[in-house]
Motif scaffolding. Structure first.
Motif, PDB file in Angstrom:
ATOM      1  N   ALA A   5       0.832  -1.203   0.000  1.00 14.17           N
ATOM      2  CA  ALA A   5       0.000   0.000   0.000  1.00 14.17           C
ATOM      3  C   ALA A   5       0.869   1.257   0.000  1.00 14.17           C
ATOM      4  N   CYS A   9      -2.621   8.288  -2.196  1.00 14.80           N
ATOM      5  CA  CYS A   9      -3.501   7.479  -3.033  1.00 14.80           C
ATOM      6  C   CYS A   9      -3.105   7.594  -4.502  1.00 14.80           C
ATOM      7  N   TYR A  23      -3.674   7.296   0.976  1.00  8.17           N
ATOM      8  CA  TYR A  23      -4.318   6.079   0.486  1.00  8.17           C
ATOM      9  C   TYR A  23      -5.356   5.572   1.491  1.00  8.17           C
ATOM     10  N   THR A  24      -5.022   5.589   2.772  1.00  5.39           N
ATOM     11  CA  THR A  24      -5.942   5.068   3.791  1.00  5.39           C
ATOM     12  C   THR A  24      -7.204   5.916   3.915  1.00  5.39           C
ATOM     13  N   GLY A  28      -7.971   3.294  -0.185  1.00  7.56           N
ATOM     14  CA  GLY A  28      -7.640   2.238   0.768  1.00  7.56           C
ATOM     15  C   GLY A  28      -8.847   1.773   1.560  1.00  7.56           C
ATOM     16  N   GLU A  32      -8.879  -2.068   1.070  1.00  6.43           N
ATOM     17  CA  GLU A  32      -8.309  -2.757   2.232  1.00  6.43           C
ATOM     18  C   GLU A  32      -9.358  -3.140   3.274  1.00  6.43           C
ATOM     19  N   SER A  46     -11.071   3.797  -7.174  1.00  9.59           N
ATOM     20  CA  SER A  46     -10.501   2.640  -6.477  1.00  9.59           C
ATOM     21  C   SER A  46     -10.099   1.553  -7.468  1.00  9.59           C
ATOM     22  N   SER A  49      -6.760   2.582  -8.725  1.00  7.21           N
ATOM     23  CA  SER A  49      -5.756   2.244  -7.710  1.00  7.21           C
ATOM     24  C   SER A  49      -5.483   0.744  -7.684  1.00  7.21           C
TER      25      SER A  49
END
Length: 134
Positions: A5, A9, A23-24, A28, A32, A46, A49
């Motif tokens: 990761a 992002c 990203y989170t 993410g 995730e 997404s 990504s």
């Protein structure tokens, strides 16, 4: 094989002050944590990504069953360079379109993918259906 990761992002989404999102805090959440994307644009971001990170299973899971391929092979040598979302149009509560340009380099050659993608929401989740390339 998927990549670790990233900190920022890959989709390039920015906050209201123009800063790149972590990203989170962006894709993410959907890749995730299995949190459903709230709209078609977020799902499309997404999916971009997921391409960057080599997340084949996430791509297949977010593809509508009516058009999903039985297999999907990703080129691990492809270098994704950026995403530009040109428009997001909500057609009705369960249908939307997103126009985007994704750039990548494959076998040393620059590629520009310009597509208007169609999305459908079923059971509270958005799915990629198909798209028209320009």
């Amino acid at each position: 094989m998927s990549s670790p990761a990233p900190v920022l992002c890959p989709c390039g989404r920015r906050d209201t002050k123009g800063r790149a999102l972590a990203y989170t805090a962006c894709c993410g959440r959907y890749l995730e944590q299995d949190q459903p994307a709230p709209d078609a644009e977020s799902l499309m971001r997404s999916r971009y990504s997921a391409f960057v990170l080599g997340r084949r299973d996430d791509l297949l899971a977010s593809w509508h069953a009516s058009t999903r391929p039985s297999e999907l092979t990703l080129d691990p040598a492809a270098k994704w360079l950026g995403l530009e979302v040109r428009s997001h149009r909500q057609i009705d509560a369960d249908h939307a379109e997103v126009e985007f340009v994704a750039r990548f380099r494959e076998a040393g050659r620059a590629v520009r993918l310009h597509e208007r993608s169609r999305f459908v929401r079923e059971g509270g989740r958005w799915y990629y259906v198909d798209g028209d390339q320009f």
